[in-house]
Design a protein around this motif. Structure first.
Motif, short mmCIF file in Angstrom:
data_model
loop_
_atom_site.label_atom_id
_atom_site.label_comp_id
_atom_site.label_asym_id
_atom_site.label_seq_id
_atom_site.Cartn_x
_atom_site.Cartn_y
_atom_site.Cartn_z
N ARG A 138 -18.20 6.21 31.49
CA ARG A 138 -17.81 4.82 31.30
C ARG A 138 -16.59 4.74 30.38
NH1 ARG A 138 -22.79 1.30 29.75
NH2 ARG A 138 -23.53 2.12 31.73
N GLY A 139 -15.63 3.90 30.71
CA GLY A 139 -14.50 3.74 29.80
C GLY A 139 -13.27 3.25 30.54
N PRO A 140 -12.28 2.72 29.79
CA PRO A 140 -11.08 2.17 30.42
C PRO A 140 -10.31 3.19 31.25
CG PRO A 140 -11.21 1.52 28.11
CD PRO A 140 -12.32 2.49 28.34
N ARG A 141 -10.26 4.46 30.79
CA ARG A 141 -9.51 5.46 31.54
C ARG A 141 -10.11 5.62 32.94
NH1 ARG A 141 -6.36 9.54 28.63
NH2 ARG A 141 -4.86 9.99 30.24
N MET A 142 -11.45 5.61 33.00
CA MET A 142 -12.11 5.75 34.31
C MET A 142 -11.92 4.49 35.14
SD MET A 142 -12.97 8.71 34.45
CE MET A 142 -12.06 9.48 33.14
N GLU A 143 -11.86 3.35 34.46
CA GLU A 143 -11.60 2.11 35.21
C GLU A 143 -10.23 2.20 35.88
OE1 GLU A 143 -11.83 -1.51 32.85
OE2 GLU A 143 -11.06 -2.66 34.56
N TYR A 144 -9.26 2.78 35.17
CA TYR A 144 -7.92 2.96 35.73
C TYR A 144 -7.98 3.92 36.91
CZ TYR A 144 -3.01 4.59 35.89
OH TYR A 144 -1.74 4.94 36.29
N ALA A 145 -8.64 5.09 36.71
CA ALA A 145 -8.70 6.11 37.76
C ALA A 145 -9.42 5.56 39.00
CB ALA A 145 -9.41 7.35 37.24
N LEU A 146 -10.55 4.89 38.76
CA LEU A 146 -11.32 4.35 39.89
C LEU A 146 -10.55 3.22 40.58
CD1 LEU A 146 -14.83 4.42 38.22
CD2 LEU A 146 -14.17 5.70 40.27
N GLY A 147 -9.81 2.43 39.79
CA GLY A 147 -8.98 1.37 40.38
C GLY A 147 -7.92 1.96 41.30
N LYS A 148 -7.25 3.02 40.82
CA LYS A 148 -6.21 3.66 41.63
C LYS A 148 -6.81 4.29 42.88
CE LYS A 148 -2.20 3.30 39.35
NZ LYS A 148 -0.99 2.75 39.96
N LEU A 149 -7.96 4.94 42.72
CA LEU A 149 -8.60 5.59 43.88
C LEU A 149 -9.06 4.54 44.90
CD1 LEU A 149 -9.37 8.38 44.96
CD2 LEU A 149 -11.58 8.12 43.86
N THR A 150 -9.64 3.45 44.39
CA THR A 150 -10.08 2.39 45.30
C THR A 150 -8.89 1.77 46.03
OG1 THR A 150 -11.87 1.94 43.75
CG2 THR A 150 -11.46 0.27 45.44
N ALA A 151 -7.78 1.58 45.28
CA ALA A 151 -6.58 1.02 45.93
C ALA A 151 -6.08 1.96 47.02
CB ALA A 151 -5.50 0.78 44.88
N GLU A 152 -6.11 3.26 46.77
CA GLU A 152 -5.71 4.22 47.82
C GLU A 152 -6.58 4.03 49.06
OE1 GLU A 152 -5.70 8.34 46.88
OE2 GLU A 152 -4.24 8.18 45.25
N HIS A 153 -7.91 3.97 48.85
CA HIS A 153 -8.83 3.83 49.99
C HIS A 153 -8.60 2.52 50.72
CE1 HIS A 153 -11.44 7.39 49.69
NE2 HIS A 153 -11.10 7.36 48.42
N LEU A 154 -8.45 1.47 49.94
CA LEU A 154 -8.21 0.15 50.55
C LEU A 154 -6.98 0.21 51.47
CD1 LEU A 154 -8.19 -3.15 48.54
CD2 LEU A 154 -6.17 -2.55 49.84
N LEU A 155 -5.91 0.81 50.96
CA LEU A 155 -4.66 0.85 51.73
C LEU A 155 -4.80 1.77 52.94
CD1 LEU A 155 -2.10 0.89 48.78
CD2 LEU A 155 -2.57 -1.01 50.33
N LEU A 156 -5.43 2.94 52.74
CA LEU A 156 -5.59 3.87 53.87
C LEU A 156 -6.48 3.25 54.95
CD1 LEU A 156 -5.93 7.15 51.77
CD2 LEU A 156 -4.14 6.71 53.47
N ASN A 157 -7.52 2.53 54.52
CA ASN A 157 -8.40 1.87 55.51
C ASN A 157 -7.67 0.77 56.25
OD1 ASN A 157 -10.47 3.56 54.81
ND2 ASN A 157 -11.47 2.12 53.43
N ARG A 158 -6.87 0.01 55.52
CA ARG A 158 -6.09 -1.05 56.18
C ARG A 158 -5.10 -0.44 57.15
NH1 ARG A 158 -6.06 -6.30 52.61
NH2 ARG A 158 -4.54 -7.25 53.99
N ALA A 159 -4.48 0.69 56.74
CA ALA A 159 -3.49 1.34 57.62
C ALA A 159 -4.16 1.85 58.89
CB ALA A 159 -2.80 2.48 56.88
N ALA A 160 -5.43 2.31 58.74
CA ALA A 160 -6.14 2.80 59.94
C ALA A 160 -6.52 1.65 60.86
CB ALA A 160 -7.39 3.57 59.49
N ALA A 161 -6.84 0.51 60.28
CA ALA A 161 -7.37 -0.60 61.08
C ALA A 161 -6.28 -1.54 61.59
CB ALA A 161 -8.37 -1.39 60.24
N ARG A 162 -5.17 -1.58 60.88
CA ARG A 162 -4.14 -2.57 61.24
C ARG A 162 -2.79 -1.90 61.33
NH1 ARG A 162 -5.86 -7.38 57.09
NH2 ARG A 162 -7.99 -6.68 56.88
#
Ligand SMILES: NC(=O)c1ccc[n+]([C@@H]2O[C@H](COP(=O)([O-])OP(=O)(O)OC[C@H]3O[C@@H](n4cnc5c(N)ncnc54)[C@H](O)[C@@H]3O)[C@@H](O)[C@H]2O)c1
Length: 322
Positions: A138-162
């Motif tokens: 738990r901590g802000p650094r992990m929030e940053y890392a997880l935010g960046k990783l989630t954003a990658e997934h969000l974009l890759l999923n959108r690129a696959a679908a649209r």
């Protein structure tokens, strides 16, 4: 590629270097920079008159505007910077990535997302093929890392679908002349202390390893991936020839500054509170970017530190104290 280009976070440390380089390469017929000046404010007077500079939150960009290419860099940044945004880092990162995706989808733009080496979350030499798993401490650094990783997934999923034309870059430890000490970055912190003859504060025992890459090489890597990288691929951008421990870095900068500053070992949680988490050893494998785009970093750590040292020496505000 030539055309209308948008750089979000384009007045920041990496974004301003990227913008200057895009203009110098003639890679854009119209450059728009959007930046809300939420991080340290750099001197961007040289960009005025050459780019359309919009001082605003990127969430306010009109989605009917057309750009051929978007470089999305706007983000909360830095080990201290992210402490200041704790609790809203991940929401911001994901929301901004979604906005960049909507702009790219509406305008048919090629989107380059600047993620982070933090998504690897653990020690070692990192290539893009390994399954990523950030440790869920738990901590802000992990929030940053997880935010960046989630954003990658969000974009890759959108690129696959649209219909989204996407590339992703993970920079590793950028350094350069205009980096901010205020956001917690170690190289400007050490120079600012060393030139004043003050102690260089090393967190922990200083044995944590980094592989620093000059911002000009980072910007070059980002542009190479946008121009020649494959769609929906993720690329490390960094310099694995520039590996150093933080203690070795402190010694190099102390000897460049020549003011006899001592090294002071400190526990960062005493400075920033228990939420501070030290970064893991970060060593990039950049073979994929080299293979796909021909890009390789040029500047050695020694040359990069010489440039930064020279820059500090020639800056009036520091000259006043040395
Ligand atoms: N510096 C590094 O070593 C490093 C390493 C890995 C990844 N990155 C990533 O590179 C990108 C740029 O980082 P940087 O080091 O140049 O940091 P920076 O803080 O200098 O640049 C980020 C810029 O984005 C702007 N910004 C933030 N939120 C915004 C918003 N909502 N709307 C408009 N502008 C906004 C800030 O004002 C700032 O100018 C970030 O996405 C960061 O996560 C940096």
């Amino acid at each position: 590629m030539q055309g209308r280009v948008l750089v979000t976070g384009g007045l920041g440390f990496i974004g301003s270097e990227l913008s200057r380089r895009l203009l110098a390469l003639g890679s854009t017929s119209h450059l728009t920079i959007v930046d809300n000046l939420s991080s340290t404010i750099l001197d961007y007077s040289d960009l005025e008159g050459h780019a359309e500079i919009v001082i605003d939150d990127m969430r306010n960009i009109d989605e009917t505007r057309h750009f051929d290419e978007i470089y999305h860099l706007a983000s909360p940044v830095g080990s201290v910077g992210i402490l200041q945004h704790s609790g809203k880092i991940a929401g911001d990162i994901i929301g901004l990535a979604e906005k960049a995706a909507r702009l790219a989808e509406a305008g048919g733009s090629r989107l380059l997302y600047v993620s982070s080496s933090e998504v690897y979350g653990r020690d070692g030499s990192h290539d893009e093929a390994v399954a990523q798993m950030v440790p869920c401490r738990r901590g802000p650094r992990m929030e940053y890392a997880l935010g960046k990783l989630t954003a990658e997934h969000l974009l890759l999923n959108r690129a696959a679908a649209r219909d989204l034309d996407l590339r992703i870059v993970r920079p590793f430890n950028a350094i350069g002349e205009w980096q901010s000490a205020g956001l917690g970055f170690v190289v400007p912190r050490f120079f600012e202390a060393g030139l004043k003859g003050e102690p260089l504060t090393v967190y922990g025992d200083g044995q944590q390893r980094r592989s620093f890459c000059h911002v000009s090489d980072i910007a070059g890597g980002i542009i190479s991936v946008q121009e020649r990288g494959l769609a929906n691929e993720v690329y490390n951008v960094g310099n694995r020839d520039n590996i150093t421990t933080i203690l070795q870095l402190a010694d190099r900068i102390r000897s460049l500054c020549g003011r006899g500053s001592p090294v002071q070992f400190v526990d960062p949680t005493e400075l920033f509170g228990p939420a501070y988490i030290e970064a893991f050893d970060k060593i990039p494998d950049v073979g994929k970017a080299a293979d796909h785009t021909g890009w390789t970093p040029q500047l050695s750590l020694e040359d990069a530190l010489d440039r930064i040292h020279h820059h500090y020496r020639s800056r009036r505000d520091v000259a006043a104290v040395v």
